[in-house]
Design a protein around this motif. Sequence first.
Motif, PDB file in Angstrom:
ATOM      1  N   ALA A 158       0.805  -1.220   0.000  1.00 38.03           N
ATOM      2  CA  ALA A 158       0.000   0.000   0.000  1.00 38.03           C
ATOM      3  C   ALA A 158       0.835   1.265   0.000  1.00 38.03           C
ATOM      4  CB  ALA A 158      -0.939   0.002   1.210  1.00 38.03           C
ATOM      5  N   HIS A 181      -3.873   0.183  -5.483  1.00 38.56           N
ATOM      6  CA  HIS A 181      -4.054   0.470  -4.059  1.00 38.56           C
ATOM      7  C   HIS A 181      -5.461   0.161  -3.566  1.00 38.56           C
ATOM      8  CE1 HIS A 181      -0.313   3.263  -3.422  1.00 38.56           C
ATOM      9  NE2 HIS A 181      -0.004   2.002  -3.644  1.00 38.56           N
ATOM     10  N   ALA A 182      -6.475   0.374  -4.396  1.00 33.55           N
ATOM     11  CA  ALA A 182      -7.849   0.067  -3.964  1.00 33.55           C
ATOM     12  C   ALA A 182      -8.004  -1.442  -3.754  1.00 33.55           C
ATOM     13  CB  ALA A 182      -8.853   0.574  -4.992  1.00 33.55           C
ATOM     14  N   GLU A 183      -7.443  -2.242  -4.641  1.00 34.56           N
ATOM     15  CA  GLU A 183      -7.507  -3.694  -4.473  1.00 34.56           C
ATOM     16  C   GLU A 183      -6.708  -4.144  -3.257  1.00 34.56           C
ATOM     17  OE1 GLU A 183      -7.191  -6.295  -8.019  1.00 34.56           O
ATOM     18  OE2 GLU A 183      -6.941  -4.418  -9.146  1.00 34.56           O
ATOM     19  N   GLU A 215      -6.215  -2.413  -0.541  1.00 38.20           N
ATOM     20  CA  GLU A 215      -6.995  -2.085   0.655  1.00 38.20           C
ATOM     21  C   GLU A 215      -8.151  -3.056   0.849  1.00 38.20           C
ATOM     22  OE1 GLU A 215      -8.749  -0.635   4.005  1.00 38.20           O
ATOM     23  OE2 GLU A 215      -6.688  -0.473   3.253  1.00 38.20           O
ATOM     24  N   ASP A 216      -8.788  -3.462  -0.227  1.00 36.63           N
ATOM     25  CA  ASP A 216      -9.864  -4.459  -0.108  1.00 36.63           C
ATOM     26  C   ASP A 216      -9.320  -5.769   0.450  1.00 36.63           C
ATOM     27  OD1 ASP A 216     -11.732  -2.696  -1.104  1.00 36.63           O
ATOM     28  OD2 ASP A 216     -11.725  -3.534  -3.141  1.00 36.63           O
ATOM     29  N   ARG A 246      -6.622  -6.128   2.279  1.00 35.13           N
ATOM     30  CA  ARG A 246      -6.259  -5.914   3.678  1.00 35.13           C
ATOM     31  C   ARG A 246      -7.480  -5.972   4.578  1.00 35.13           C
ATOM     32  NH1 ARG A 246      -6.576  -3.033   7.759  1.00 35.13           N
ATOM     33  NH2 ARG A 246      -8.097  -1.715   6.697  1.00 35.13           N
TER      34      ARG A 246
END
Length: 283
Positions: A124, A133-135, A137-138, A140
């Motif tokens: 990240a 980064h969105a994937e 975070e998902d 995580r």
Amino acid sequence: MTFPPLRVVPARDGLAADCSRCAGLCCVAPAFTASADFAIHKPAGTPCRHLQDDFRCGIHDRLRPAGFPGCTVFDCFGAGQRITQETFGGRSWRESPELAAAQFAVLPVMRQLHEILWYLAEAATLPDAAALHAEIEDARAHTERLAGLDADGLRPLDVGAHRAAVGALLQRVSDAVRGPAGPDRRGADLMGRDLRRSRLRGASLRGAYLIGADLRGVDLGAADLLGADLRAADVRGTDLSACLFLTRPQLEAARGDAATTLPPGFRQPAHWLQDPAGGTPPR
């Protein structure tokens, strides 16, 4: 399956072992086989003879000379204290023996989940992987939810399938950071090899066997070291500061010195500075 509310935590918060808040799980749950890594044989579920009443190791400051280098290269990534304090609400196998089987069974599951969180936290922060980064975070958030399950939810969890899915995402992260030019040495057998003249800048060394390899002065650049076996690898004077997915157990297993450059947040293992040869010699 019902998930608990998501815990929002800063990157890598809680992903370092805190033995003062654990019930000595790594000293009890796994089996030890008498070898160069462990001085004794210990069955699974039996406390190590060096485990004290306060759950501390009685020889922690001299594990290597006492014949327990295998203990120094183990890292639960904070799983031990999370199991003890959160999953079991501060209760332990010692005062509540009926919990022992469940506590020991969830340790390898939670450890893998926390190791996944370690890698995702790093991913990240990588600007070259911003499109992912969105994937990240998902992934995580989902991993955090899994780690927050109770013991009955954790024990049957197919953590291998989850690890494989996250691994595919981390491979895309690695490709984005390293670019197309880096050599692909994934899973390569490089044991004992002199790699000082090899082109490894930005290489994928994921899962590579680098046991006893000579990496002194090698330009690794943003090499991907996820899962690479660095036991007795000679990294004295090597710049590891830009390498991807490095862990403390890998450094503990390697042979380095004060001139080895590490990423922010890491420090040279104590035995690197105590042993003029740079750590444990190849076996």
